[in-house]
Design a protein around this motif. Structure first.
Motif, PDB file in Angstrom:
ATOM      1  N   PRO A 182      20.316  23.191  -2.918  1.00 60.38           N
ATOM      2  CA  PRO A 182      20.030  24.112  -3.972  1.00 60.38           C
ATOM      3  C   PRO A 182      19.045  25.102  -4.024  1.00 60.38           C
ATOM      4  N   ARG A 211      20.148  18.379 -13.489  1.00 62.19           N
ATOM      5  CA  ARG A 211      21.513  19.141 -12.702  1.00 62.19           C
ATOM      6  C   ARG A 211      22.283  20.601 -13.309  1.00 62.19           C
ATOM      7  N   TYR A 252      10.380  16.617  -7.894  1.00 64.37           N
ATOM      8  CA  TYR A 252      10.686  17.669  -7.819  1.00 64.37           C
ATOM      9  C   TYR A 252      10.014  18.854  -7.522  1.00 64.37           C
ATOM     10  N   PRO A 286      24.633  24.336  -6.174  1.00 63.60           N
ATOM     11  CA  PRO A 286      23.978  23.743  -6.966  1.00 63.60           C
ATOM     12  C   PRO A 286      24.205  22.434  -6.058  1.00 63.60           C
ATOM     13  N   ARG A 297      20.674  23.685 -12.160  1.00 56.26           N
ATOM     14  CA  ARG A 297      21.085  23.716 -11.024  1.00 56.26           C
ATOM     15  C   ARG A 297      22.344  24.081 -11.180  1.00 56.26           C
ATOM     16  N   GLU A 298      22.829  23.941 -12.334  1.00 54.28           N
ATOM     17  CA  GLU A 298      24.422  24.520 -12.260  1.00 54.28           C
ATOM     18  C   GLU A 298      24.426  25.673 -12.811  1.00 54.28           C
ATOM     19  N   TYR A 333      16.114  27.141  -4.845  1.00 49.95           N
ATOM     20  CA  TYR A 333      14.971  26.818  -6.411  1.00 49.95           C
ATOM     21  C   TYR A 333      14.357  25.687  -6.403  1.00 49.95           C
ATOM     22  N   ILE A 334      14.883  24.764  -6.878  1.00 50.80           N
ATOM     23  CA  ILE A 334      14.724  23.919  -7.273  1.00 50.80           C
ATOM     24  C   ILE A 334      15.399  22.468  -6.411  1.00 50.80           C
ATOM     25  N   LYS A 335      13.968  22.068  -5.461  1.00 48.91           N
ATOM     26  CA  LYS A 335      14.430  20.568  -4.726  1.00 48.91           C
ATOM     27  C   LYS A 335      14.003  19.708  -4.906  1.00 48.91           C
ATOM     28  N   THR A 336      14.337  18.475  -4.852  1.00 53.07           N
ATOM     29  CA  THR A 336      14.481  17.300  -5.107  1.00 53.07           C
ATOM     30  C   THR A 336      12.880  16.691  -3.480  1.00 53.07           C
ATOM     31  N   GLU A 383      21.062  28.491  -9.391  1.00 56.53           N
ATOM     32  CA  GLU A 383      21.675  27.821  -7.800  1.00 56.53           C
ATOM     33  C   GLU A 383      23.354  28.599  -7.705  1.00 56.53           C
TER      34      GLU A 383
END
Length: 231
Positions: free
Chosen positions: A216, A203, A227, A213, A206-207, A218-221, A210
């Motif tokens: 997102p 988290r 991830y 956030p 991402r803040e 770039y960082i996908k769940t 991104e």
């Protein structure tokens, strides 16, 4: 390597002295402070390799001190607190701490965590292959040698753990990584119910990288799995 210096920050004299004894027995130099204000002054005037600090202290607490510290410094921070709720731990990690230990604690466990954090901070960094000095993620540049991250022309300030996580996931771009795999490769420890720890650092990362956030780029769940990083 010269003796490493650990800053112990706690308003309880007995705890400061107990930690100091165990660290000295392991060959570490120590500095001591009674609150966050004193700690920040010491860091400004002395070389410090790692900080152990309590959360609840007068004048400036551990959360406030860590957040201020992270504006300019990247050394490992281990928080101590009598609070045991998950949200307290998440709050501590979100403020920029690398690890969290609840009171009362086993001094030998604290020493083990100190060694683990210092190993990650120094030894593992020195082992990075020189021919893999720069990673890119679209408009994000990750310089492994200098541990600097830029998004376009903008510098992005990451903690040690956030940088290690971004580096590891970028080296595995497009691959779905489980929470357990991320933890064991970034923290270099066995995964033991550490899902919240990974989640908090994802988290925070991402803040910082991104544009949005909550959505997102770039960082996908990958729900139910983990991830992955996408270019």
């Amino acid at each position: 390597m010269d003796k490493q210096t650990i800053l112990i920050v706690d308003d309880e004299k007995e705890i400061r002295e107990l930690i100091e004894i165990y660290l000295a027995n392991e060959g570490y130099n120590t500095l001591k402070a009674t609150n966050g204000e004193e700690a920040l002054e010491m860091i400004a005037n002395h070389h410090v390799d790692l900080i152990i600090l309590d959360i609840i202290m007068p004048k400036k607490d551990g959360i406030q001190a860590t957040m201020e510290l992270r504006k300019t410094k990247n050394m490992p921070v281990i928080m101590l607190s009598a609070k045991t709720q998950d949200m307290d731990k998440i709050h501590g990690l979100t403020s920029g701490a690398d690890d969290y230990l609840t009171k009362p604690f086993n001094p030998l466990e604290l020493i083990a965590r100190v060694k683990s954090q210092l190993r990650r901070y120094y030894v593992l960094n020195s082992e990075k292959p020189r021919n893999e000095n720069v990673l890119t993620l679209d408009d994000i540049t990750i310089n492994i040698g200098t541990r600097e991250v830029k998004k376009g022309d903008k510098d992005i300030k990451l903690t040690k753990t956030e940088f290690d996580m971004l580096e590891y996931m970028t080296r595995n771009v497009g691959i779905v990584l489980s929470v357990e795999k991320i933890y064991e490769n970034v923290w270099k420890e066995e995964f033991l119910e550490s899902e919240n720890t990974v989640m908090v650092h994802i988290r925070k990362l991402r803040e910082k990288i991104e544009d949005d956030p909550r959505n997102p780029r770039y960082i996908k769940t990958v729900w139910g799995v983990g991830y992955k990083v996408e270019k």
